[in-house]
Design an enzyme around this catalytic site. Structure first.
Site, mmCIF file in Angstrom:
data_model
loop_
_atom_site.group_PDB
_atom_site.id
_atom_site.type_symbol
_atom_site.label_atom_id
_atom_site.label_comp_id
_atom_site.label_asym_id
_atom_site.label_seq_id
_atom_site.Cartn_x
_atom_site.Cartn_y
_atom_site.Cartn_z
ATOM 1 N N SER A 1 0.849 -1.189 0.000
ATOM 2 C CA SER A 1 0.000 0.000 0.000
ATOM 3 C C SER A 1 0.882 1.235 0.000
ATOM 4 O O SER A 1 1.650 1.455 0.937
ATOM 5 C CB SER A 1 -0.906 -0.019 1.236
ATOM 6 O OG SER A 1 -1.769 1.087 1.252
ATOM 7 N N HIS B 1 -5.194 1.840 12.907
ATOM 8 C CA HIS B 1 -5.698 2.107 11.555
ATOM 9 C C HIS B 1 -6.853 3.094 11.580
ATOM 10 O O HIS B 1 -7.025 3.876 10.633
ATOM 11 C CB HIS B 1 -6.123 0.828 10.836
ATOM 12 C CG HIS B 1 -6.345 1.074 9.361
ATOM 13 N ND1 HIS B 1 -7.575 1.392 8.844
ATOM 14 C CD2 HIS B 1 -5.466 1.108 8.326
ATOM 15 C CE1 HIS B 1 -7.454 1.585 7.531
ATOM 16 N NE2 HIS B 1 -6.185 1.425 7.204
ATOM 17 N N HIS C 1 -2.839 0.572 -3.826
ATOM 18 C CA HIS C 1 -2.448 -0.655 -3.143
ATOM 19 C C HIS C 1 -2.702 -1.857 -4.042
ATOM 20 O O HIS C 1 -3.403 -1.774 -5.052
ATOM 21 C CB HIS C 1 -3.126 -0.808 -1.773
ATOM 22 C CG HIS C 1 -4.544 -1.289 -1.786
ATOM 23 N ND1 HIS C 1 -5.474 -0.834 -0.904
ATOM 24 C CD2 HIS C 1 -5.186 -2.217 -2.545
ATOM 25 C CE1 HIS C 1 -6.627 -1.441 -1.109
ATOM 26 N NE2 HIS C 1 -6.477 -2.284 -2.101
#
Length: 348
Positions: free
Chosen positions: A212, A292, A316
């Site tokens: 990513s 996250h 990603h």
């Protein structure tokens, strides 16, 4: 609005998407499109590991792999990145991509022997090879903008139009063609096979890889300042958590890499790449883990502030691979390196 899954890979669903058919994403995103004749790709990570700064032996190894890429059957595209791992070692990783498995199979044996073979002149460096060769049903890509493909997408025939399956939790899974009929759940155990000094790791089925990336090279002063001061530190915090404590949530290894030019010069690109027990484990971290959640919040604030004027590029690629679609081998690397970190402590 297109589906992320191309027409020739669509099948009757036995597993439903996370959104209804009339879902409209709030902003555009795109996926790579291969020619229908492409049935399998290869993603091969060749790493060299040293304590401290890169040594002469490491530089020789890096030059050697680039020369090997130029041999018959070499990759269509490669790039290089570096990072310092949890044990303080410098790792330089050269990632190569093929869209022809037979070409790779013809090229790889000599490269493997030269990179992790017994005859390699070690010179105090470790080397490793991490390869996935999934079918095109087994992975997905996502790009925030057109015009600059990265990673496996460089091999694609082109990019899609705006796609539907993004900007919601579960979109990553919904973009993988195999998700139409398979849970892609992990099964089996991870084992190690010693071949002299090198260690081969045999993974469980449906191991997951994510790469990513971020490219802030086109940003101007105010946007660059916002990214580097408000977003990147939060991203780094999450990457460090996965690196140091990821095993507790199913992340075997995480590398937060700075992309470098062939001469080693730093670029304004980075990416995180990590090995996961399963796609579900990656999804759980993305949807609910505080690290996250903070990354997502910082990114959304950034993008909502700038809107269409944002010049940061994001992408990603996520792959779910069977055990027989993977190859992991390590020579003279510390035991937290890559998939060695997935082994029981008495097996490495």
């Amino acid at each position: 609005m297109e589906s992320a899954i191309p027409d020739h890979l669509r099948s009757a669903r036995t597993r439903h998407r996370r959104v209804p058919d009339d879902y409209a994403p709030p902003y555009p995103s795109f996926v790579a499109r291969h020619k229908p004749a492409v049935v399998r790709v290869v993603m091969a990570y060749f790493g060299v590991q040293t304590r401290g700064e890169a040594s002469e032996a490491a530089e020789q190894a890096l030059a050697w792999i680039v020369a090997a890429f130029g041999q018959n059957g070499g990759p269509t595209h490669w790039d290089r990145a570096r990072y310092i791992d949890e044990a303080g070692f410098t790792n330089v990783v050269t990632v190569a991509y093929w869209d022809d498995r037979a070409r790779f199979d013809g090229w790889f044996p000599a490269a493997r022997e030269g990179w992790t073979g017994e005859r390699r002149n070690a010179g105090g460096v470790g080397t490793f090879i991490e390869v996935l060769h999934p079918s095109v049903e087994g992975y997905e890509t996502l790009f925030s903008s057109l015009g600059r493909p990265e990673g496996v997408a460089v091999l694609a025939d082109g990019m899609s139009g705006e796609i539907q399956e993004h900007a919601y939790w579960g979109g990553m899974r919904d973009r993988i063609p195999n998700s139409q009929t398979s849970e892609m759940a992990p099964s089996g155990t991870i084992t190690a096979v010693r071949d002299g000094a090198r260690i081969r790791v045999i993974p469980s089925d449906n191991v997951c890889l994510i790469r990513s990336g971020q490219d802030w090279g086109d940003t101007e002063a105010s946007e660059r300042k916002m990214y580097l001061e408000d977003v990147e530190p939060v991203l780094r915090e999450g990457m460090d958590f996965l690196r140091d404590d990821g095993r507790s949530i199913g992340c075997y290894a995480n590398r937060y890499m700075t992309v470098v030019a062939p001469d080693g010069t730093r670029t304004e690109k980075s990416y995180g790449m990590s090995w996961w027990k399963s796609l579900a484990a990656l999804e759980r971290w993305a949807e609910s883990h505080p690290t996250h959640v903070r990354i997502f919040g910082a990114a959304m604030k950034y993008l909502s502030t700038l809107g269409p004027a944002a010049k940061l590029r994001l992408y990603h690629e996520v792959t779910v691979a069977r055990a027989d679609e993977a190859f992991f081998e390590y020579l003279d690397c510390h035991p937290q390196t890559g998939m060695l970190n997935a082994l029981p402590t008495d097996a490495a």
